[in-house]
Design an enzyme around this catalytic site. Structure first.
Site, PDB file in Angstrom:
ATOM      1  N   ALA A 259     -13.806  10.255   4.843  1.00 61.51           N
ATOM      2  CA  ALA A 259     -13.543  11.329   4.212  1.00 61.51           C
ATOM      3  C   ALA A 259     -13.323  11.497   2.843  1.00 61.51           C
ATOM      4  CB  ALA A 259     -11.888  11.582   4.494  1.00 61.51           C
ATOM      5  N   GLU A 260     -13.492  10.378   1.949  1.00 62.48           N
ATOM      6  CA  GLU A 260     -13.569  10.234   0.704  1.00 62.48           C
ATOM      7  C   GLU A 260     -14.927  10.770   0.156  1.00 62.48           C
ATOM      8  OE1 GLU A 260     -10.592   6.558   0.162  1.00 62.48           O
ATOM      9  OE2 GLU A 260     -12.574   6.182   0.156  1.00 62.48           O
TER      10      GLU A 260
ATOM     11  N   ARG B 276      -0.261  -0.664  -8.534  1.00 63.81           N
ATOM     12  CA  ARG B 276      -1.539  -0.286  -8.185  1.00 63.81           C
ATOM     13  C   ARG B 276      -1.762   1.377  -8.551  1.00 63.81           C
ATOM     14  NH1 ARG B 276      -3.030  -0.819  -2.502  1.00 63.81           N
ATOM     15  NH2 ARG B 276      -2.491  -3.112  -2.959  1.00 63.81           N
TER      16      ARG B 276
ATOM     17  N   ASP C 239       0.924  -1.349   0.075  1.00 59.25           N
ATOM     18  CA  ASP C 239      -0.020  -0.065  -0.041  1.00 59.25           C
ATOM     19  C   ASP C 239       0.841   1.209  -0.134  1.00 59.25           C
ATOM     20  OD1 ASP C 239      -2.405  -1.586   0.194  1.00 59.25           O
ATOM     21  OD2 ASP C 239      -2.668  -0.951   2.161  1.00 59.25           O
ATOM     22  N   MET C 240       0.331   2.167  -0.313  1.00 58.17           N
ATOM     23  CA  MET C 240       1.169   3.574  -0.309  1.00 58.17           C
ATOM     24  C   MET C 240       0.378   4.736   0.920  1.00 58.17           C
ATOM     25  SD  MET C 240       3.918   5.028  -1.307  1.00 58.17           S
ATOM     26  CE  MET C 240       4.601   4.539  -2.629  1.00 58.17           C
TER      27      MET C 240
HETATM   28  P1  FDA Z   1     -13.544   9.238  -6.175  1.00 56.10           P
HETATM   29  O1  FDA Z   1     -13.206   9.547  -4.858  1.00 56.10           O
HETATM   30  O2  FDA Z   1     -13.677  10.237  -7.252  1.00 56.10           O
HETATM   31  O3  FDA Z   1     -14.965   8.219  -6.112  1.00 56.10           O
HETATM   32  C1  FDA Z   1     -15.545   7.995  -7.362  1.00 56.10           C
HETATM   33  C2  FDA Z   1     -17.006   7.200  -6.921  1.00 56.10           C
HETATM   34  O4  FDA Z   1     -16.627   6.186  -6.014  1.00 56.10           O
HETATM   35  C3  FDA Z   1     -17.627   8.193  -5.934  1.00 56.10           C
HETATM   36  O5  FDA Z   1     -18.703   9.051  -6.686  1.00 56.10           O
HETATM   37  C4  FDA Z   1     -18.495   7.116  -5.376  1.00 56.10           C
HETATM   38  O6  FDA Z   1     -19.583   6.862  -6.013  1.00 56.10           O
HETATM   39  C5  FDA Z   1     -17.610   5.928  -5.045  1.00 56.10           C
HETATM   40  N1  FDA Z   1     -16.768   6.074  -3.744  1.00 56.10           N
HETATM   41  C6  FDA Z   1     -15.717   6.498  -3.701  1.00 56.10           C
HETATM   42  N2  FDA Z   1     -15.040   6.115  -2.517  1.00 56.10           N
HETATM   43  C7  FDA Z   1     -16.079   5.909  -1.808  1.00 56.10           C
HETATM   44  C8  FDA Z   1     -16.479   5.711  -0.289  1.00 56.10           C
HETATM   45  N3  FDA Z   1     -15.472   5.766   0.408  1.00 56.10           N
HETATM   46  N4  FDA Z   1     -17.553   5.279  -0.083  1.00 56.10           N
HETATM   47  C9  FDA Z   1     -18.636   5.067  -0.891  1.00 56.10           C
HETATM   48  N5  FDA Z   1     -18.583   5.317  -2.269  1.00 56.10           N
HETATM   49  C10 FDA Z   1     -17.273   5.727  -2.783  1.00 56.10           C
HETATM   50  N6  FDA Z   1      -5.277   4.909  -1.009  1.00 56.10           N
HETATM   51  C11 FDA Z   1      -4.047   5.219  -1.035  1.00 56.10           C
HETATM   52  O7  FDA Z   1      -3.523   6.250  -0.523  1.00 56.10           O
HETATM   53  N7  FDA Z   1      -3.053   4.156  -0.691  1.00 56.10           N
HETATM   54  C12 FDA Z   1      -3.338   2.959  -0.967  1.00 56.10           C
HETATM   55  O8  FDA Z   1      -2.529   1.906  -0.932  1.00 56.10           O
HETATM   56  C13 FDA Z   1      -4.692   2.712  -1.621  1.00 56.10           C
HETATM   57  N8  FDA Z   1      -5.053   1.437  -1.965  1.00 56.10           N
HETATM   58  C14 FDA Z   1      -6.345   1.236  -2.684  1.00 56.10           C
HETATM   59  C15 FDA Z   1      -6.533   0.131  -3.195  1.00 56.10           C
HETATM   60  C16 FDA Z   1      -7.567  -0.153  -3.992  1.00 56.10           C
HETATM   61  C17 FDA Z   1      -7.889  -1.313  -4.477  1.00 56.10           C
HETATM   62  C18 FDA Z   1      -8.603   0.808  -4.201  1.00 56.10           C
HETATM   63  C19 FDA Z   1     -10.127   0.887  -4.949  1.00 56.10           C
HETATM   64  C20 FDA Z   1      -8.469   2.151  -3.472  1.00 56.10           C
HETATM   65  C21 FDA Z   1      -7.133   2.256  -2.749  1.00 56.10           C
HETATM   66  N9  FDA Z   1      -6.741   3.358  -2.091  1.00 56.10           N
HETATM   67  C22 FDA Z   1      -5.462   3.746  -1.764  1.00 56.10           C
HETATM   68  C23 FDA Z   1      -7.872   4.666  -2.161  1.00 56.10           C
HETATM   69  C24 FDA Z   1      -7.690   5.577  -3.170  1.00 56.10           C
HETATM   70  O9  FDA Z   1      -6.530   6.436  -3.155  1.00 56.10           O
HETATM   71  C25 FDA Z   1      -9.010   6.609  -3.245  1.00 56.10           C
HETATM   72  O10 FDA Z   1      -8.904   7.265  -1.907  1.00 56.10           O
HETATM   73  C26 FDA Z   1     -10.501   5.721  -3.364  1.00 56.10           C
HETATM   74  O11 FDA Z   1     -10.272   5.039  -4.093  1.00 56.10           O
HETATM   75  C27 FDA Z   1     -11.517   6.673  -3.923  1.00 56.10           C
HETATM   76  O12 FDA Z   1     -11.051   7.209  -5.027  1.00 56.10           O
HETATM   77  P2  FDA Z   1     -11.791   6.875  -6.289  1.00 56.10           P
HETATM   78  O13 FDA Z   1     -10.637   6.657  -7.258  1.00 56.10           O
HETATM   79  O14 FDA Z   1     -12.626   5.745  -6.210  1.00 56.10           O
HETATM   80  O15 FDA Z   1     -12.675   8.181  -7.036  1.00 56.10           O
END
Ligand code: FDA
Length: 311
Positions: free
Chosen positions: A293-294, A186, A136-137
């Site tokens: 927070a997301e 990733r 993870d980062m």
């Molecule tokens: P965005 O935040 O724009 O969301 C797009 C859509 O997704 C939203 O409109 C909503 O529908 C849905 N959504 C997103 N987050 C949601 C939530 N919390 N609850 C409900 N719906 C939600 N980060 C990091 O800093 N280090 C890491 O190692 C990882 N590892 C990781 C692994 C995997 C498999 C994933 C999918 C994500 C991570 N992340 C992470 C988290 C990543 O950085 C990011 O914060 C989240 O994925 C939310 O960003 P999106 O790209 O989904 O887009």
């Protein structure tokens, strides 16, 4: 506005009273269950089995970060070794693992951390093919050390990958440094609240950076894990992958447990490789605050459910 809402949620959830309410109340634990299937490895494996039934692979994450002692870090490595051994006993599962380096002792010293990581990697390498281990980062202060550890180990352990965050201004340069046929990356937007001097603050800049870095990684021959729930990014990636005839061996879509199950199902129905990140364990609070927070709507969802439960 989005950054402000995120900062407010993180500030609130760091207050000890709120932490106690969420951690100890039934609504708090029920709400956490939406994102974390349970406290034990068995809960994580059950979630992986359920995902497998829907054609989705899994990535186990034993929750925990910033451990305070070398003993705690060694114990965390042991939990991953157990996860590797137990998932190997279920050959029907396509299950890899993801670790945080601060959980494996990075704050106690790079050497402590590398010893623990190597113990995990050696067990991962016992299966054939080796089980993939992802880093993870974490927050930006850890990026240099995480990438240094990754680069120092990937020659000996090819089934090792690392996460990059498109919100950080440095990430395109990092992708140029680590990208190539030996890289497994990733791609995420980044879950930590970062200051403007190190991170883009506007959503459009974070998204543009995501596309730029992801493209560079694919063009350099890296294996790419597109970790996002953003439909626009997923749609753009599908179009790009199709147009360039990229082999399905070289990429997969990844999402978090409990988020956008509809999109996961749609991708599976379209024949796309999908993997879901399955966190489990008792240390779920920091993970939950990042999910809140997301999407600040999650906070109102929690509060309204808690009030309904009390009335
Ligand atoms: P965005 O935040 O724009 O969301 C797009 C859509 O997704 C939203 O409109 C909503 O529908 C849905 N959504 C997103 N987050 C949601 C939530 N919390 N609850 C409900 N719906 C939600 N980060 C990091 O800093 N280090 C890491 O190692 C990882 N590892 C990781 C692994 C995997 C498999 C994933 C999918 C994500 C991570 N992340 C992470 C988290 C990543 O950085 C990011 O914060 C989240 O994925 C939310 O960003 P999106 O790209 O989904 O887009």
């Amino acid at each position: 506005m989005r950054v402000l809402a995120r900062a407010l949620v993180l500030w609130l959830t760091e207050r000890s009273l709120i932490r106690r309410i969420v951690q100890r109340s039934s609504p708090g634990r029920r709400f956490a269950g939406r994102f974390v299937p349970g406290d034990s490895l068995q809960d994580g494996l059950h979630a992986a089995e359920d995902l497998a039934g829907r054609g989705i692979a899994a990535m186990l994450d034993h929750l925990g970060e910033n451990v305070e002692s070398a003993e705690q870090a060694a114990a965390a490595a042991d939990t991953y070794i157990l996860a590797l051994k137990q998932s190997r006993e279920r050959p029907e599962l396509d299950c890899n693992i993801s670790v945080k380096l601060t959980q494996l002792g990075l704050d106690a010293g790079v050497d402590v951390c590398v010893d623990n990581v190597e113990r995990v990697l050696q067990v991962a390498a016992e299966s054939s093919p080796a089980t993939l281990v992802m880093f993870d980062m974490e927050a930006h202060e850890y990026v240099d050390r995480t990438l240094d550890v990754y680069l120092s180990l990937r020659g000996r352990y090819p089934a090792l990958g690392v996460c990059l965050q498109s919100c950080l201004r440095r990430t395109y340069d990092d992708a140029r440094r680590i990208g190539g046929p030996e890289a497994i990356v990733r791609m995420t937007k980044g879950a930590y609240l970062e200051p403007p001097d190190v991170a883009f603050q506007r959503r459009s800049d974070v998204d543009r950076s995501y596309v730029q870095v992801a493209r560079h990684l694919l063009e350099s021959g890296s294996t790419l894990h597109l970790a996002t729930h953003d439909e626009r990014l997923v749609g753009g990636a599908l179009e790009y992958l199709d147009r360039t005839g990229t082999s399905r061996e070289r990429y997969e879509f990844q999402m978090l447990y409990g988020i956008r199950r509809d999109l996961q199902a749609r991708l599976v129905a379209g024949g796309q490789p999908v993997r879901v990140y399955v966190p489990y364990g008792t240390q779920w609070y920091p993970y939950l605050t990042r999910r809140m927070a997301e999407r600040p709507a999650n906070v109102w969802f929690f509060v309204s459910n808690a009030l309904r439960w009390r009335s």
